[in-house]
Design a protein around this motif. Structure first.
Motif, PDB file in Angstrom:
ATOM      1  N   UNK A   1      -4.875  -1.511   4.315  1.00 35.12           N
ATOM      2  CA  UNK A   1      -3.520  -2.046   4.345  1.00 35.12           C
ATOM      3  C   UNK A   1      -2.474  -0.976   4.644  1.00 35.12           C
ATOM      4  N   UNK A   2      -2.560   0.156   3.961  1.00 35.01           N
ATOM      5  CA  UNK A   2      -1.542   1.190   4.142  1.00 35.01           C
ATOM      6  C   UNK A   2      -1.816   2.053   5.369  1.00 35.01           C
ATOM      7  N   UNK A   3      -3.021   2.602   5.467  1.00 32.88           N
ATOM      8  CA  UNK A   3      -3.310   3.497   6.586  1.00 32.88           C
ATOM      9  C   UNK A   3      -3.463   2.733   7.893  1.00 32.88           C
ATOM     10  N   UNK A   4      -4.207   1.621   7.882  1.00 29.26           N
ATOM     11  CA  UNK A   4      -4.491   0.911   9.122  1.00 29.26           C
ATOM     12  C   UNK A   4      -3.361  -0.041   9.509  1.00 29.26           C
ATOM     13  N   UNK A   5      -3.119  -1.065   8.699  1.00 30.76           N
ATOM     14  CA  UNK A   5      -2.134  -2.088   9.075  1.00 30.76           C
ATOM     15  C   UNK A   5      -0.726  -1.516   9.213  1.00 30.76           C
ATOM     16  N   UNK A   6      -0.273  -0.781   8.201  1.00 29.57           N
ATOM     17  CA  UNK A   6       1.103  -0.282   8.203  1.00 29.57           C
ATOM     18  C   UNK A   6       1.226   1.075   8.891  1.00 29.57           C
ATOM     19  N   UNK A   7       0.410   2.033   8.494  1.00 30.08           N
ATOM     20  CA  UNK A   7       0.541   3.388   9.029  1.00 30.08           C
ATOM     21  C   UNK A   7       0.277   3.479  10.516  1.00 30.08           C
ATOM     22  N   UNK A   8      -0.804   2.871  10.982  1.00 30.48           N
ATOM     23  CA  UNK A   8      -1.107   2.912  12.413  1.00 30.48           C
ATOM     24  C   UNK A   8      -0.042   2.206  13.236  1.00 30.48           C
ATOM     25  N   UNK A   9       0.475   1.104  12.727  1.00 33.11           N
ATOM     26  CA  UNK A   9       1.542   0.391  13.436  1.00 33.11           C
ATOM     27  C   UNK A   9       2.766   1.282  13.593  1.00 33.11           C
ATOM     28  N   UNK A  10       3.202   1.894  12.506  1.00 33.85           N
ATOM     29  CA  UNK A  10       4.386   2.758  12.567  1.00 33.85           C
ATOM     30  C   UNK A  10       4.155   3.946  13.500  1.00 33.85           C
TER      31      UNK A  10
ATOM     32  N   UNK B   1       2.990   7.031  -4.252  1.00 34.12           N
ATOM     33  CA  UNK B   1       3.327   5.786  -3.570  1.00 34.12           C
ATOM     34  C   UNK B   1       2.096   4.904  -3.385  1.00 34.12           C
ATOM     35  N   UNK B   2       0.987   5.499  -2.959  1.00 32.09           N
ATOM     36  CA  UNK B   2      -0.239   4.728  -2.758  1.00 32.09           C
ATOM     37  C   UNK B   2      -0.754   4.168  -4.082  1.00 32.09           C
ATOM     38  N   UNK B   3      -0.672   4.968  -5.129  1.00 31.64           N
ATOM     39  CA  UNK B   3      -1.126   4.498  -6.438  1.00 31.64           C
ATOM     40  C   UNK B   3      -0.250   3.367  -6.935  1.00 31.64           C
ATOM     41  N   UNK B   4       1.068   3.520  -6.799  1.00 30.60           N
ATOM     42  CA  UNK B   4       1.985   2.469  -7.248  1.00 30.60           C
ATOM     43  C   UNK B   4       1.752   1.168  -6.467  1.00 30.60           C
ATOM     44  N   UNK B   5       1.506   1.316  -5.160  1.00 35.11           N
ATOM     45  CA  UNK B   5       1.230   0.136  -4.333  1.00 35.11           C
ATOM     46  C   UNK B   5       0.012  -0.609  -4.862  1.00 35.11           C
ATOM     47  N   UNK B   6      -1.060   0.126  -5.145  1.00 34.98           N
ATOM     48  CA  UNK B   6      -2.280  -0.521  -5.630  1.00 34.98           C
ATOM     49  C   UNK B   6      -2.025  -1.244  -6.948  1.00 34.98           C
ATOM     50  N   UNK B   7      -1.331  -0.598  -7.868  1.00 38.25           N
ATOM     51  CA  UNK B   7      -1.087  -1.200  -9.183  1.00 38.25           C
ATOM     52  C   UNK B   7      -0.256  -2.470  -9.057  1.00 38.25           C
ATOM     53  N   UNK B   8       0.775  -2.440  -8.219  1.00 42.82           N
ATOM     54  CA  UNK B   8       1.609  -3.626  -8.022  1.00 42.82           C
ATOM     55  C   UNK B   8       0.858  -4.725  -7.265  1.00 42.82           C
ATOM     56  N   UNK B   9      -0.039  -4.302  -6.375  1.00 45.56           N
ATOM     57  CA  UNK B   9      -0.775  -5.240  -5.526  1.00 45.56           C
ATOM     58  C   UNK B   9      -1.853  -5.974  -6.309  1.00 45.56           C
ATOM     59  N   UNK B  10      -2.458  -5.300  -7.278  1.00 49.62           N
ATOM     60  CA  UNK B  10      -3.633  -5.850  -7.948  1.00 49.62           C
ATOM     61  C   UNK B  10      -3.315  -6.554  -9.269  1.00 49.62           C
ATOM     62  N   UNK B  11      -2.282  -6.117  -9.969  1.00 48.65           N
ATOM     63  CA  UNK B  11      -2.016  -6.675 -11.295  1.00 48.65           C
ATOM     64  C   UNK B  11      -1.260  -7.997 -11.186  1.00 48.65           C
ATOM     65  N   UNK B  12      -1.762  -9.016 -11.850  1.00 49.12           N
ATOM     66  CA  UNK B  12      -1.082 -10.306 -11.978  1.00 49.12           C
ATOM     67  C   UNK B  12      -0.589 -10.419 -13.413  1.00 49.12           C
ATOM     68  N   UNK B  13       0.702 -10.642 -13.590  1.00 45.89           N
ATOM     69  CA  UNK B  13       1.272 -10.706 -14.936  1.00 45.89           C
ATOM     70  C   UNK B  13       0.549 -11.781 -15.752  1.00 45.89           C
ATOM     71  N   UNK B  14       0.097 -11.405 -16.936  1.00 45.26           N
ATOM     72  CA  UNK B  14      -0.577 -12.338 -17.825  1.00 45.26           C
ATOM     73  C   UNK B  14      -2.086 -12.336 -17.705  1.00 45.26           C
ATOM     74  N   UNK B  15      -2.620 -11.642 -16.671  1.00 44.41           N
ATOM     75  CA  UNK B  15      -4.064 -11.591 -16.483  1.00 44.41           C
ATOM     76  C   UNK B  15      -4.544 -10.144 -16.496  1.00 44.41           C
TER      77      UNK B  15
END
Length: 207
Positions: free
Chosen positions: A77-86, A47-61
Motif C-alpha cells: 500500500x505505501x511503497x507500491x500503490x502510493x510511493x511508486x505513484x508519487x 509514519x509507516x508504523x502509525x499507518x499500520x496501527x490506524x489501518x488495522x485496529x477497529x475500535x471495540x475489537x
C-alpha cells in the motif's frame, strides 16, 4: 464515582479500544511476545508504523499484530500503490515538463477525468464522517481506494506514452492525476505527516 462525588456530569458513552494480539494471543511479558513499538519505529519509521496501527485496529475489537502483516501493508500500500505513484509522477513532471505542474486543460475532460474528479472531491466529507464515527480504518481504506483509482487513471489515460504525440492531452492527464494524489496526501497527512509532506513536495511543489 469521583465525577459523581464532585457533582460533575457523567460521560454519555465510553469508547473502549481492543487488545493488540500476537498470533491471536494476548501480549504478555511472561510469554515473551511483547512487541516494542520504539524498536519498530526505529526500524521502519514512525509514519509507516502509525499507518499500520490506524489501518488495522477497529475500535471495540481486538487486532492481531505481526511483522509480516506490517510489511504487507507497508510494501503493497505505501511503497507500491502510493510511493511508486508519487515517484513516477514526480520524475515525469521533472523530465518531461521542466519540473512545472501542467495546466488543468480546457475542462472538457473524459469520463475517466470526471470519475476521478468526482471521487476525489467527495472524499473529504466521507473521511470526516468516518472519523467522527471512529471508523478510522475505514477512512484510511477510503483514501487508499482513491490512490488505487489514480493509479488506474494513469493506466487508462497513458500520459507517459502520449507525451510526444499529444502533449496537451498528456499534461491534462498528469494534472488530474496530481490533483487526485493531492487529495489523498492531504487526507493521509494526519497519520503520516512526514511521508505525505515529502511526497507532496516532490510532485506538487507544495499543498
Amino acid at each position: 464515582t469521583m465525577l459523581m462525588a464532585l457533582d460533575l456530569p457523567l460521560p454519555r458513552h465510553i469508547i473502549a479500544h481492543g487488545w493488540w494480539l500476537i498470533d491471536r494471543t494476548k501480549m504478555s511479558k511472561s510469554l515473551g511476545n511483547v512487541v516494542d513499538p520504539m524498536a519498530m519505529k526505529d526500524k521502519y519509521g514512525v509514519d509507516s508504523l502509525r499507518y499500520f496501527l490506524m489501518r488495522e485496529m477497529v475500535v471495540g475489537l481486538d487486532a492481531d499484530f505481526s511483522e509480516e502483516a506490517f510489511l504487507k501493508r507497508h510494501n503493497f500500500e505505501l511503497a507500491n500503490d502510493l510511493g511508486n505513484l508519487a515517484n513516477r509522477l514526480a520524475k515525469f513532471v521533472q523530465r518531461q515538463m521542466g519540473g512545472v505542474v501542467p495546466a488543468p486543460g480546457d475542462g472538457s475532460g473524459t469520463p475517466h477525468d470526471d470519475d476521478l474528479r468526482a471521487m476525489a472531491t467527495a472524499l473529504p466529507a466521507k473521511v470526516r464522517a468516518l472519523v467522527e464515527d471512529l471508523r478510522i480504518e475505514m477512512a484510511v481504506e477510503a483514501v487508499m481506494n482513491l490512490v488505487r483509482r489514480v493509479n488506474r487513471y494513469v493506466t487508462e489515460t497513458e500520459p507517459f506514452k502520449v507525451i510526444k504525440s499529444e502533449p496537451a492531452r498528456a499534461g491534462a492527464a498528469v494534472y488530474q492525476a496530481l490533483e487526485g494524489l493531492r487529495f489523498a496526501l492531504n487526507l493521509l497527512a494526519p497519520i503520516m505527516p512526514g511521508k505525505c509532506a515529502g511526497a507532496g513536495n516532490r510532485v506538487c511543489g507544495r499543498f
